[in-house]
Scaffold this active site. Structure first.
Site: not given
Length: 98
Positions: A62-64
């Site tokens: 997961v990231c932005r």
């Protein structure tokens, strides 16, 4: 590269699935909210922290927005890990955060 949508991840969580989420954003980004139960390992530390991960365990990165988690997914995949990138990242996440 395997991918999953934010909606699919949210549905799995709501169904009681035990997911292994790794948030690769920077600490200041994580401070604004992280998916409950997610582990924080910033992208720059993945290479050094991968010895703490299990190659038999499936992970969702997961990231932005999905770019950095895509990089982490590609890297870990090359190292033999079972990883999936969460498309859209936290920008598309409508579920709970802590």
């Amino acid at each position: 590269m395997k991918t999953i949508t934010t909606t699919e991840v949210q549905q799995l969580i709501e169904q009681g699935e035990k997911l292994n989420l790794i948030d690769v954003r920077e600490a200041d980004e994580v401070a604004t909210g992280i998916i409950p139960g997610a582990q924080h390992i910033s992208l720059g530390l993945i290479e050094f922290k991968m010895q703490d991960l299990d190659k038999k365990t499936p992970y969702i990165m997961v990231c932005r927005s999905g770019g950095r988690s895509g990089q982490a997914t590609a890297f870990l995949e090359q190292q033999g890990f079972d990883v999936t990138n969460m498309n859209g990242g936290m920008m598309m996440w409508a579920g709970e955060t802590k």
